[in-house]
Design an enzyme around this catalytic site. Structure first.
Site, short mmCIF file in Angstrom:
data_model
loop_
_atom_site.label_atom_id
_atom_site.label_comp_id
_atom_site.label_asym_id
_atom_site.label_seq_id
_atom_site.Cartn_x
_atom_site.Cartn_y
_atom_site.Cartn_z
N GLY A 43 -3.47 -4.99 -0.73
CA GLY A 43 -2.26 -5.38 0.01
C GLY A 43 -2.56 -6.25 1.21
O GLY A 43 -1.85 -7.23 1.48
N CYS A 44 -3.62 -5.93 1.93
CA CYS A 44 -3.97 -6.70 3.13
C CYS A 44 -4.46 -8.10 2.76
O CYS A 44 -4.18 -9.07 3.47
CB CYS A 44 -5.02 -5.95 3.95
SG CYS A 44 -4.39 -4.37 4.56
N THR A 45 -5.16 -8.21 1.65
CA THR A 45 -5.62 -9.52 1.19
C THR A 45 -4.42 -10.36 0.77
O THR A 45 -4.33 -11.54 1.13
CB THR A 45 -6.62 -9.37 0.03
OG1 THR A 45 -7.76 -8.64 0.51
CG2 THR A 45 -7.07 -10.71 -0.50
N ALA A 48 -2.65 -11.50 4.01
CA ALA A 48 -3.40 -12.52 4.73
C ALA A 48 -3.36 -13.86 3.98
O ALA A 48 -3.18 -14.91 4.60
CB ALA A 48 -4.84 -12.07 4.94
#
Length: 152
Positions: A43-45, A48
């Site tokens: 999710g964070c990738t 970003a």
């Protein structure tokens, strides 16, 4: 949690390249400040990379994008290089800025939360989006708010 209309708390953290980033130094331009759980997770990738892919649009709207997690500088450097991120990631090792911004924990308190703040050029919080699961929606929501803040 902080509310829309509140002044954005000032802070200083270290950027990916080791220089200090102070929020107050950004006065005169908008800031999209996004708190995320951890470098290089799915999710964070996605979040970003979505900010990366639309970064020029954020710049055109007069905004700087800044990501914050409790990962250290080395982790941020690796994450930035791997995904060619053009914006700074800030190391909030002890979670002091996360606490300052009252970012709630998610999933029964097991994970750091995912919250995005849109801060106007005067340093006032104009929008808050809180969703752990809808990672890329943070990008679209922040961009919509910045478009609304543009002079007509």
């Amino acid at each position: 949690m902080l509310q829309v209309g509140d002044p954005a708390p000032d802070f200083t953290l270290t950027t990916t390249d080791g220089t200090p980033f102070r929020l107050a130094d950004q006065r005169g331009r908008s800031v999209v400040l996004y708190f995320y759980p951890k470098d290089d997770t799915p999710g964070c990738t996605a979040q970003a990379c979505s900010f990366r892919d639309q970064y020029e649009e954020f710049q055109d709207l007069g905004a700087e994008v800044v990501g914050i997690s409790s990962d250290d500088e080395a982790s941020h450097q690796k994450f930035t290089k791997k995904h060619r991120l053009p914006f700074p990631l800030l190391a909030d090792a002890g979670g002091q800025v996360r606490k300052l911004y009252e970012v709630p924990r998610a999933l029964l308190g097991l994970l750091p939360g995912r919250v995005t703040y849109v801060i106007d050029p005067e340093g006032t919080i104009r929008y808050i989006f809180n969703s752990l699961q809808r990672a890329t929606d943070h990008v679209a929501e922040a961009k919509k708010m910045l478009q609304q803040l543009q002079p007509r």
